[in-house]
Design a protein around this motif. Structure first.
Motif, short mmCIF file in Angstrom:
data_model
loop_
_atom_site.label_atom_id
_atom_site.label_comp_id
_atom_site.label_asym_id
_atom_site.label_seq_id
_atom_site.Cartn_x
_atom_site.Cartn_y
_atom_site.Cartn_z
N GLU A 1 0.85 -1.21 0.00
CA GLU A 1 0.00 0.00 0.00
C GLU A 1 0.88 1.26 0.00
OE1 GLU A 1 -2.72 0.21 3.34
OE2 GLU A 1 -3.06 2.35 3.05
N THR A 2 1.93 1.23 0.84
CA THR A 2 2.80 2.41 0.95
C THR A 2 3.40 2.77 -0.41
OG1 THR A 2 3.35 1.66 3.16
CG2 THR A 2 4.75 3.37 2.23
N TYR A 3 3.78 1.76 -1.17
CA TYR A 3 4.38 2.03 -2.48
C TYR A 3 3.40 2.81 -3.36
CZ TYR A 3 5.59 1.27 -7.33
OH TYR A 3 5.85 1.47 -8.66
N TYR A 4 2.14 2.36 -3.39
CA TYR A 4 1.18 3.03 -4.26
C TYR A 4 0.77 4.40 -3.70
CZ TYR A 4 0.83 -1.12 -7.10
OH TYR A 4 1.14 -2.16 -7.96
N GLU A 5 0.71 4.52 -2.37
CA GLU A 5 0.25 5.79 -1.79
C GLU A 5 1.32 6.87 -1.76
OE1 GLU A 5 -2.65 5.88 -2.06
OE2 GLU A 5 -3.88 5.22 -0.39
N ILE A 6 2.59 6.45 -1.76
CA ILE A 6 3.63 7.47 -1.59
C ILE A 6 4.60 7.54 -2.77
CG2 ILE A 6 5.59 8.15 -0.13
CD1 ILE A 6 4.04 7.32 2.25
N VAL A 7 4.89 6.39 -3.38
CA VAL A 7 5.98 6.38 -4.37
C VAL A 7 5.47 6.49 -5.82
CG1 VAL A 7 7.97 5.08 -5.24
CG2 VAL A 7 7.36 4.95 -2.80
N LYS A 8 4.60 5.58 -6.21
CA LYS A 8 4.22 5.48 -7.63
C LYS A 8 3.58 6.80 -8.12
CE LYS A 8 1.94 2.77 -11.10
NZ LYS A 8 0.84 1.93 -11.49
N LYS A 9 4.10 7.30 -9.20
CA LYS A 9 3.62 8.55 -9.82
C LYS A 9 3.44 9.68 -8.80
CE LYS A 9 0.68 7.46 -13.67
NZ LYS A 9 -0.69 7.10 -14.04
N GLY A 10 4.31 9.72 -7.82
CA GLY A 10 4.20 10.76 -6.80
C GLY A 10 3.16 10.44 -5.73
N GLY A 11 2.61 9.24 -5.76
CA GLY A 11 1.68 8.82 -4.69
C GLY A 11 0.21 8.96 -5.07
N GLY A 12 -0.64 8.50 -4.15
CA GLY A 12 -2.09 8.61 -4.36
C GLY A 12 -2.60 7.69 -5.46
N GLN A 13 -1.96 6.52 -5.65
CA GLN A 13 -2.34 5.63 -6.75
C GLN A 13 -3.02 4.34 -6.27
OE1 GLN A 13 -1.98 6.64 -9.96
NE2 GLN A 13 -1.25 8.54 -9.03
N PHE A 14 -3.18 4.18 -4.96
CA PHE A 14 -3.67 2.89 -4.47
C PHE A 14 -5.12 2.63 -4.89
CE2 PHE A 14 -4.23 -0.16 -0.67
CZ PHE A 14 -3.65 -1.21 -1.38
N THR A 15 -5.93 3.67 -4.89
CA THR A 15 -7.33 3.51 -5.29
C THR A 15 -7.43 2.92 -6.70
OG1 THR A 15 -7.99 5.30 -3.86
CG2 THR A 15 -9.50 4.80 -5.62
N PHE A 16 -6.57 3.38 -7.60
CA PHE A 16 -6.61 2.88 -8.98
C PHE A 16 -6.09 1.44 -9.05
CE2 PHE A 16 -5.35 7.49 -9.19
CZ PHE A 16 -6.66 7.94 -9.23
N GLN A 17 -5.09 1.16 -8.21
CA GLN A 17 -4.57 -0.21 -8.16
C GLN A 17 -5.66 -1.16 -7.63
OE1 GLN A 17 -2.12 -1.65 -9.36
NE2 GLN A 17 -1.98 -3.59 -8.26
N ILE A 18 -6.41 -0.67 -6.65
CA ILE A 18 -7.50 -1.50 -6.09
C ILE A 18 -8.51 -1.82 -7.19
CG2 ILE A 18 -9.43 -1.52 -4.46
CD1 ILE A 18 -7.70 0.21 -2.59
N LYS A 19 -8.77 -0.85 -8.06
CA LYS A 19 -9.71 -1.10 -9.17
C LYS A 19 -9.19 -2.25 -10.04
CE LYS A 19 -12.70 1.54 -12.21
NZ LYS A 19 -12.54 1.07 -13.58
N GLU A 20 -7.89 -2.20 -10.32
CA GLU A 20 -7.31 -3.30 -11.13
C GLU A 20 -7.41 -4.64 -10.40
OE1 GLU A 20 -3.43 -2.55 -12.73
OE2 GLU A 20 -4.05 -0.59 -13.51
N LEU A 21 -7.19 -4.60 -9.10
CA LEU A 21 -7.27 -5.85 -8.33
C LEU A 21 -8.68 -6.44 -8.39
CD1 LEU A 21 -5.14 -5.05 -5.14
CD2 LEU A 21 -4.44 -6.20 -7.24
N HIS A 22 -9.69 -5.56 -8.34
CA HIS A 22 -11.07 -6.07 -8.44
C HIS A 22 -11.30 -6.71 -9.80
CE1 HIS A 22 -12.81 -5.00 -4.65
NE2 HIS A 22 -12.36 -3.76 -4.74
N GLU A 23 -10.73 -6.11 -10.85
CA GLU A 23 -10.92 -6.71 -12.18
C GLU A 23 -10.31 -8.12 -12.22
OE1 GLU A 23 -9.38 -3.63 -14.73
OE2 GLU A 23 -11.06 -2.34 -14.15
N ARG A 24 -9.22 -8.29 -11.47
CA ARG A 24 -8.53 -9.58 -11.48
C ARG A 24 -9.14 -10.58 -10.50
NH1 ARG A 24 -2.52 -9.01 -10.14
NH2 ARG A 24 -2.90 -6.90 -10.88
N TYR A 25 -9.52 -10.11 -9.31
CA TYR A 25 -9.88 -11.05 -8.23
C TYR A 25 -11.37 -11.07 -7.87
CZ TYR A 25 -4.84 -11.32 -7.38
OH TYR A 25 -3.50 -11.51 -7.51
N GLY A 26 -12.16 -10.13 -8.40
CA GLY A 26 -13.59 -10.15 -8.07
C GLY A 26 -13.98 -9.05 -7.09
N PRO A 27 -15.22 -9.10 -6.58
CA PRO A 27 -15.75 -7.96 -5.83
C PRO A 27 -15.19 -7.77 -4.42
CG PRO A 27 -17.37 -9.73 -5.93
CD PRO A 27 -16.22 -10.16 -6.78
#
Ligand code: HEM
Length: 548
Positions: A85-111
């Protein structure tokens, strides 16, 4: 209670998030390690090293195979460590990316997905009202208590029972009746904006920076409403607001403060001169907090000397008069509440207004529909009708609703915890004490509910529309103000501010966007609220002329 064994120096969310499992006791790795140390009499360095060699695999093993969340779908890395989580919230593209990663996870793993060692996320619009409800007495996660550096504000309070006491003290203050009583005050601020548009901007090349103007509007209204002290930022050259930088700073800092709460609280103790010297945004934050603190201090002093006539009806006098324990009326508590309320009010309302203004000016057909309606509702722009009449204008209300949808309110999930019983989602039993969250970003882009969800379409709100089952109201799926016990306390105030401002601007002026595109209003980072792409200057416009 001890927390889950945690090696990582990053702060652990909370004490109560421990999951004990009969197969592996929490104490096991620790006691194994201790006996090993005692028998081997190792040097401190080798003790630490050996400890790590035991501890990390034991922790990962526990999280992946023995934790009560182990059976939920999701990436192994996210289940193994909070650093995912820390990587997506702080590092990737300057941070604040976890919500979008979660969307991808739902596409892969379900609701339902396990997004960290401690947390589940659900993407199912039908479940929102079951989780964000008043009937289950759920706690808000302590994980996010330090997000804004105001741990004792109602907004941040994790425990449901304590939150209830705090919320009940401020709720009457934001009732619809109170807001209508204050409509004249809000209208006065709107009139000032219109006056300046007419005299300084109409027919000129002067550009209005809506970021500044809307921050100033929000600040002047909430400071008058809460403290009876306007900052008069709307009178500043270019509408510039000194609070805007602080609020931006708070947003920029939000993931760091959440992921590393100790850094968040220590930063509040760095001397202001040092922060100013290094040019940090923290300096603006501390200045903002100091100002709110001094207002709270004044309220307390004036109350002590019984000369607080001018503060009658302001929010803190209300709290002080309420039947609350003394600790709830302490300076520290009221300061947190003050910062929380002012902070919650300014940025959210600004963003929603900005998104709406952009999309209306960007779509000539929508603009024309709105202007036609407003000409009917406001025949004479010199004497606008009362708020209650404007609220009934259907197309204006639809534009506001659609803007709130695309501005999201808070984009990040606000996790809930059931302390006393498990929760159920379909066939899944969510163990008690697990964090589970949903968010407006996922809800508002659910294509089964809002087809073509990235488009601004006010029409979707006209004529009492229904959700996908054709029965439930579409409103049920619009969660910009959230729902249940933690639903926005200031929604009536926010809607009043938006209604009065938008009606006045679009009735009185012909405006055009200036060097502004969708890039300036679309979400790029989730900083708890929407943040546009790097380098965006927000919505800027020119006032072409006045409408009669
Ligand atoms: C368009 C404007 C606004 C939006 C979209 C909005 C949205 C929200 C949301 C989503 C929450 C829940 C956050 C969570 O669960 O963590 C919230 C809470 C809150 N909002 Fe707003 N807000 C807006 C304006 C305002 C205004 C003008 C005020 C005025 C003071 C305000 C005061 C609060 C307070 C006090 C809470 C905490 C409620 C509680 O925990 O009991 N908000 N808001």
């Amino acid at each position: 209670m001890t927390s889950e064994l945690e090696f990582f120096p990053k702060a652990l969310p909370v004490t109560n998030l421990t999951f004990t499992h009969p197969a592996i006791s929490q104490k096991q790795p620790q006691s194994l390690l201790l006996s090993y140390i005692l028998s081997a009499k190792l040097s401190t360095g080798s003790v630490l090293l050996t400890g790590l060699l035991f501890y990390i695999p034991a922790l990962v093993l526990y999280r992946l195979w023995f934790s009560p969340l182990a059976r939920f779908p999701g990436p192994k890395l996210a289940a193994a460590t909070g650093w995912y989580e820390t990587y997506y919230e702080i590092v990737k593209k300057g941070g604040g990316q976890f919500t979008f990663q979660i969307k991808e996870l739902h596409e892969r793993y379900g609701p339902i997905v396990r997004i960290s060692p401690w947390e589940l996320h659900i993407h199912d619009s039908e479940y929102y009202d079951s989780l964000y409800t008043s009937s289950l007495g759920l706690d808000k996660s302590p994980h996010i208590q330090h997000r804004f550096g105001t741990p004792s504000a109602s907004f941040s309070t994790p425990e449901n029972d304590l939150h209830k006491i705090r919320r009940n003290a401020v709720l009457p203050f934001f009732s619809k009746r109170r807001i209508h009583e204050q409509a004249a005050m809000i209208q006065k601020n709107v009139d000032l904006i219109c006056y300046r548009f007419k005299t300084e901007y109409a027919g000129t090349d002067n550009v209005v920076r809506m970021n500044d103007m809307l921050s100033s509007y929000g600040t002047d209204v909430i400071m008058t409403y809460a403290f009876n002290r306007s900052r008069k930022f709307l009178s500043e050259p270019g509408f510039s607001s000194k609070f805007a930088r602080a609020i931006q700073g708070l947003k920029d800092f939000v993931h760091i403060a959440q992921q590393f709460p100790l850094v968040g609280s220590l930063s509040r103790h760095v001397p202001q001169w040092l922060l100013a010297f290094v040019g940090s945004d923290l300096e603006a934050i501390v200045r903002f907090e100091t100002e709110i603190s001094s207002h709270v201090q004044q309220v307390l002093e004036k109350r002590a000397s019984q000369c607080n006539e001018d503060q009658k009806g302001t929010i803190f006098v209300e709290i002080l008069n309420a039947n609350l324990p003394a600790a709830e009326k302490s300076f520290a508590r009221l300061k947190d509440e003050g910062i929380g309320i002012v902070g919650a009010a300014i940025e959210t309302t600004k963003l929603a207004n900005m998104v709406i203004i952009f999309h209306i000016l960007h779509n000539p057909q929508i603009l024309s529909c709105l202007q036609t309606e407003l000409e009917e509702v406001i025949p004479d722009p010199e004497s606008p009708p009362p708020l209650s009449a404007l609220e009934k204008a259907p197309y204006l209300a639809a534009c506001i609703q659609e803007g709130l949808r695309l501005a999201y309110g808070t984009t990040a999930r606000s996790q809930r915890i059931s302390r006393h019983r498990p929760l159920q989602y379909k066939n899944w039993i969510i163990p008690q004490n697990a964090m589970v969250g949903m968010d407006a970003y996922h809800m508002h882009h659910d294509e089964t509910v809002f087809p073509n969800s990235t488009s601004f379409k006010p029409d979707r709100w006209l004529g009492n529309p229904k959700g996908p089952d054709g029965v439930k109201s579409l409103n049920r799926y619009m969660v910009a103000f959230s729902r249940g016990t933690r639903m926005c306390a200031g929604s009536n105030l926010a809607l009043a501010q938006m209604t009065l401002l938008l009606a006045a601007l679009f009735r009185n002026f012909d405006m055009e966007l200036y060097e502004t595109t969708r890039r300036d209003v679309d979400i790029y980072r989730d900083m708890v609220g929407l943040e546009a792409a790097p380098g965006s200057k927000g919505v800027r416009l020119r006032v072409k002329g006045c409408r009669t």
